[in-house]
Scaffold this motif. Structure first.
Motif, PDB file in Angstrom:
ATOM      1  N   TRP A 287      28.910  85.594  37.298  1.00  0.00           N
ATOM      2  CA  TRP A 287      28.456  84.440  36.117  1.00  0.00           C
ATOM      3  C   TRP A 287      29.428  83.586  36.209  1.00  0.00           C
ATOM      4  O   TRP A 287      30.916  83.696  36.555  1.00  0.00           O
ATOM      5  CB  TRP A 287      27.826  84.926  34.937  1.00  0.00           C
ATOM      6  N   MET A 288      29.178  82.363  35.758  1.00  0.00           N
ATOM      7  CA  MET A 288      30.173  81.104  35.399  1.00  0.00           C
ATOM      8  C   MET A 288      29.630  80.522  34.201  1.00  0.00           C
ATOM      9  O   MET A 288      28.492  80.069  33.993  1.00  0.00           O
ATOM     10  CB  MET A 288      30.335  80.283  36.473  1.00  0.00           C
ATOM     11  N   ARG A 289      30.383  80.356  33.040  1.00  0.00           N
ATOM     12  CA  ARG A 289      30.122  79.582  31.503  1.00  0.00           C
ATOM     13  C   ARG A 289      30.728  78.277  32.180  1.00  0.00           C
ATOM     14  O   ARG A 289      31.834  78.321  32.040  1.00  0.00           O
ATOM     15  CB  ARG A 289      30.531  80.418  30.760  1.00  0.00           C
ATOM     16  N   THR A 290      29.974  77.317  32.196  1.00  0.00           N
ATOM     17  CA  THR A 290      30.543  75.970  32.496  1.00  0.00           C
ATOM     18  C   THR A 290      29.823  74.730  31.729  1.00  0.00           C
ATOM     19  O   THR A 290      28.651  75.027  31.266  1.00  0.00           O
ATOM     20  CB  THR A 290      30.308  75.796  34.104  1.00  0.00           C
ATOM     21  N   GLY A 291      30.364  73.579  31.400  1.00  0.00           N
ATOM     22  CA  GLY A 291      29.757  72.519  31.194  1.00  0.00           C
ATOM     23  C   GLY A 291      29.139  71.564  32.202  1.00  0.00           C
ATOM     24  O   GLY A 291      28.540  70.571  31.652  1.00  0.00           O
ATOM     25  N   LEU A 292      29.192  72.143  33.505  1.00  0.00           N
ATOM     26  CA  LEU A 292      28.591  71.480  34.615  1.00  0.00           C
ATOM     27  C   LEU A 292      27.056  71.611  34.762  1.00  0.00           C
ATOM     28  O   LEU A 292      26.694  70.818  35.354  1.00  0.00           O
ATOM     29  CB  LEU A 292      29.066  72.015  35.768  1.00  0.00           C
ATOM     30  N   VAL A 293      26.452  72.463  33.749  1.00  0.00           N
ATOM     31  CA  VAL A 293      25.278  72.607  34.029  1.00  0.00           C
ATOM     32  C   VAL A 293      24.665  72.759  32.412  1.00  0.00           C
ATOM     33  O   VAL A 293      25.371  73.334  31.369  1.00  0.00           O
ATOM     34  CB  VAL A 293      24.770  74.030  34.658  1.00  0.00           C
ATOM     35  N   SER A 294      23.371  72.026  32.279  1.00  0.00           N
ATOM     36  CA  SER A 294      22.930  72.091  30.884  1.00  0.00           C
ATOM     37  C   SER A 294      21.783  73.280  30.639  1.00  0.00           C
ATOM     38  O   SER A 294      21.349  73.639  29.499  1.00  0.00           O
ATOM     39  CB  SER A 294      22.189  70.744  30.463  1.00  0.00           C
ATOM     40  N   VAL A 295      21.231  74.016  31.689  1.00  0.00           N
ATOM     41  CA  VAL A 295      20.234  74.948  31.591  1.00  0.00           C
ATOM     42  C   VAL A 295      20.802  76.072  32.539  1.00  0.00           C
ATOM     43  O   VAL A 295      21.628  75.974  33.572  1.00  0.00           O
ATOM     44  CB  VAL A 295      18.912  74.735  32.083  1.00  0.00           C
ATOM     45  N   GLU A 296      20.574  77.600  32.376  1.00  0.00           N
ATOM     46  CA  GLU A 296      20.864  78.430  33.221  1.00  0.00           C
ATOM     47  C   GLU A 296      20.218  78.110  34.581  1.00  0.00           C
ATOM     48  O   GLU A 296      19.034  77.845  34.380  1.00  0.00           O
ATOM     49  CB  GLU A 296      20.554  79.869  32.604  1.00  0.00           C
ATOM     50  N   ARG A 297      21.066  78.518  35.572  1.00  0.00           N
ATOM     51  CA  ARG A 297      20.464  78.427  36.906  1.00  0.00           C
ATOM     52  C   ARG A 297      21.204  79.468  37.869  1.00  0.00           C
ATOM     53  O   ARG A 297      22.334  79.520  37.601  1.00  0.00           O
ATOM     54  CB  ARG A 297      20.497  76.999  37.310  1.00  0.00           C
ATOM     55  N   LYS A 298      20.543  79.366  39.140  1.00  0.00           N
ATOM     56  CA  LYS A 298      21.690  80.242  40.200  1.00  0.00           C
ATOM     57  C   LYS A 298      22.640  78.996  40.821  1.00  0.00           C
ATOM     58  O   LYS A 298      22.126  78.014  40.869  1.00  0.00           O
ATOM     59  CB  LYS A 298      20.454  80.645  41.305  1.00  0.00           C
ATOM     60  N   GLY A 299      23.687  79.590  41.245  1.00  0.00           N
ATOM     61  CA  GLY A 299      24.577  78.644  41.785  1.00  0.00           C
ATOM     62  C   GLY A 299      25.665  79.371  42.712  1.00  0.00           C
ATOM     63  O   GLY A 299      25.623  80.658  43.040  1.00  0.00           O
ATOM     64  N   ARG A 300      26.604  78.745  43.038  1.00  0.00           N
ATOM     65  CA  ARG A 300      27.487  79.351  44.038  1.00  0.00           C
ATOM     66  C   ARG A 300      28.896  78.777  43.665  1.00  0.00           C
ATOM     67  O   ARG A 300      28.984  77.526  43.123  1.00  0.00           O
ATOM     68  CB  ARG A 300      27.431  78.976  45.423  1.00  0.00           C
ATOM     69  N   ILE A 301      30.226  79.405  43.489  1.00  0.00           N
ATOM     70  CA  ILE A 301      31.464  78.726  43.152  1.00  0.00           C
ATOM     71  C   ILE A 301      32.100  79.184  44.557  1.00  0.00           C
ATOM     72  O   ILE A 301      32.051  80.104  45.113  1.00  0.00           O
ATOM     73  CB  ILE A 301      31.962  79.332  42.027  1.00  0.00           C
ATOM     74  N   GLU A 302      33.149  78.262  44.773  1.00  0.00           N
ATOM     75  CA  GLU A 302      33.978  78.477  45.904  1.00  0.00           C
ATOM     76  C   GLU A 302      35.386  78.054  45.527  1.00  0.00           C
ATOM     77  O   GLU A 302      35.723  77.243  44.870  1.00  0.00           O
ATOM     78  CB  GLU A 302      33.393  77.510  47.013  1.00  0.00           C
ATOM     79  N   ASN A 303      36.418  79.177  46.142  1.00  0.00           N
ATOM     80  CA  ASN A 303      37.736  78.693  46.001  1.00  0.00           C
ATOM     81  C   ASN A 303      38.108  78.026  47.301  1.00  0.00           C
ATOM     82  O   ASN A 303      38.087  78.250  48.302  1.00  0.00           O
ATOM     83  CB  ASN A 303      38.595  79.981  45.938  1.00  0.00           C
ATOM     84  N   PRO A 304      38.315  76.460  47.154  1.00  0.00           N
ATOM     85  CA  PRO A 304      38.766  75.650  48.127  1.00  0.00           C
ATOM     86  C   PRO A 304      40.128  75.983  49.009  1.00  0.00           C
ATOM     87  O   PRO A 304      40.192  75.837  49.927  1.00  0.00           O
ATOM     88  CB  PRO A 304      38.714  74.431  47.489  1.00  0.00           C
ATOM     89  N   LYS A 305      40.762  76.861  48.295  1.00  0.00           N
ATOM     90  CA  LYS A 305      42.206  77.339  48.966  1.00  0.00           C
ATOM     91  C   LYS A 305      42.042  78.384  49.829  1.00  0.00           C
ATOM     92  O   LYS A 305      42.582  78.300  50.982  1.00  0.00           O
ATOM     93  CB  LYS A 305      43.211  78.016  48.107  1.00  0.00           C
ATOM     94  N   THR A 306      40.971  79.194  49.766  1.00  0.00           N
ATOM     95  CA  THR A 306      40.678  80.325  50.686  1.00  0.00           C
ATOM     96  C   THR A 306      39.366  80.209  51.450  1.00  0.00           C
ATOM     97  O   THR A 306      39.127  81.094  52.444  1.00  0.00           O
ATOM     98  CB  THR A 306      40.633  81.678  49.997  1.00  0.00           C
ATOM     99  N   GLY A 307      38.683  79.552  50.765  1.00  0.00           N
ATOM    100  CA  GLY A 307      37.077  79.343  51.352  1.00  0.00           C
ATOM    101  C   GLY A 307      36.315  80.299  50.966  1.00  0.00           C
ATOM    102  O   GLY A 307      35.267  80.351  51.433  1.00  0.00           O
ATOM    103  N   LYS A 308      36.776  81.412  50.186  1.00  0.00           N
ATOM    104  CA  LYS A 308      35.808  82.428  49.460  1.00  0.00           C
ATOM    105  C   LYS A 308      34.913  81.901  48.603  1.00  0.00           C
ATOM    106  O   LYS A 308      35.378  80.969  47.918  1.00  0.00           O
ATOM    107  CB  LYS A 308      36.794  83.551  48.910  1.00  0.00           C
ATOM    108  N   SER A 309      33.763  82.544  48.673  1.00  0.00           N
ATOM    109  CA  SER A 309      32.630  81.897  47.716  1.00  0.00           C
ATOM    110  C   SER A 309      32.093  83.171  46.971  1.00  0.00           C
ATOM    111  O   SER A 309      32.037  84.296  47.747  1.00  0.00           O
ATOM    112  CB  SER A 309      31.756  80.990  48.273  1.00  0.00           C
ATOM    113  N   ALA A 310      31.305  82.903  45.983  1.00  0.00           N
ATOM    114  CA  ALA A 310      30.480  84.017  45.304  1.00  0.00           C
ATOM    115  C   ALA A 310      29.220  83.104  44.529  1.00  0.00           C
ATOM    116  O   ALA A 310      29.006  82.244  44.025  1.00  0.00           O
ATOM    117  CB  ALA A 310      31.258  84.621  44.064  1.00  0.00           C
TER     118      ALA A 310
END
Length: 153
Positions: free
Chosen positions: A90-113
């Motif tokens: 999970w990620m708690r963020t101000g980039l969304v206003s409702v809970e939803r599915k997403g993906r986060i990526e580390n641009p330094k390594t290209g790894k994502s979750a």
């Protein structure tokens, strides 16, 4: 006259002792200007990151898969470790206003979750908190504040 000066010095030194103003002699064997012998640091007694990560290998493999299509880039955020005892991806963020599915990526390594994006109630630029399993999957040191790219699925 000398007797009065001598008596004045004795009284001054005695007064310093009464006020707690004294010069202590160094400990035997200690040299002036050298640091005291340091005590070894205690070893951590609490659980480590691997012990707190309760996800299975199958869950980590599924979270690491990038979707074929259909995602929208929401932006970038500075991330920190959230509650390490809160399980899952999970990620708690101000980039969304409702809970939803997403993906986060580390641009330094290209790894994502793949994660559940949870609204933090803070402005988008206020930073985000990420679960321990997600940060481990991204191979981010837990004490680092990485900039992560966030996508909505």
């Amino acid at each position: 006259m000398r007797a009065l000066i001598g008596l004045g010095l004795v009284l001054a030194v005695a007064g310093c002792a009464q006020l707690g103003i004294t010069r202590k002699a160094p400990a035997p064997g200690a040299q002036s200007g050298t640091p005291a012998t340091a005590m070894p640091l205690p070893k951590p007694s609490g659980p480590n990151a691997a012990a707190l990560d309760t996800t299975t290998a199958a869950q980590r493999a599924e979270a690491a898969q990038k979707p074929a299509s259909g995602e929208t880039k929401l932006g970038a955020t500075i991330a920190s470790l959230g509650d390490p005892t809160d399980p899952g991806f999970w990620m708690r963020t101000g980039l969304v206003s409702v809970e939803r599915k997403g993906r986060i990526e580390n641009p330094k390594t290209g790894k994502s979750a793949k994660v559940t994006l949870i609204p933090s109630g803070k402005p988008a630029g206020a930073g985000s908190e990420v679960s321990l399993p997600a940060l481990r999957l991204l191979e981010v040191p837990l004490t680092e504040l990485p900039e992560l790219t966030v996508y909505r699925l």
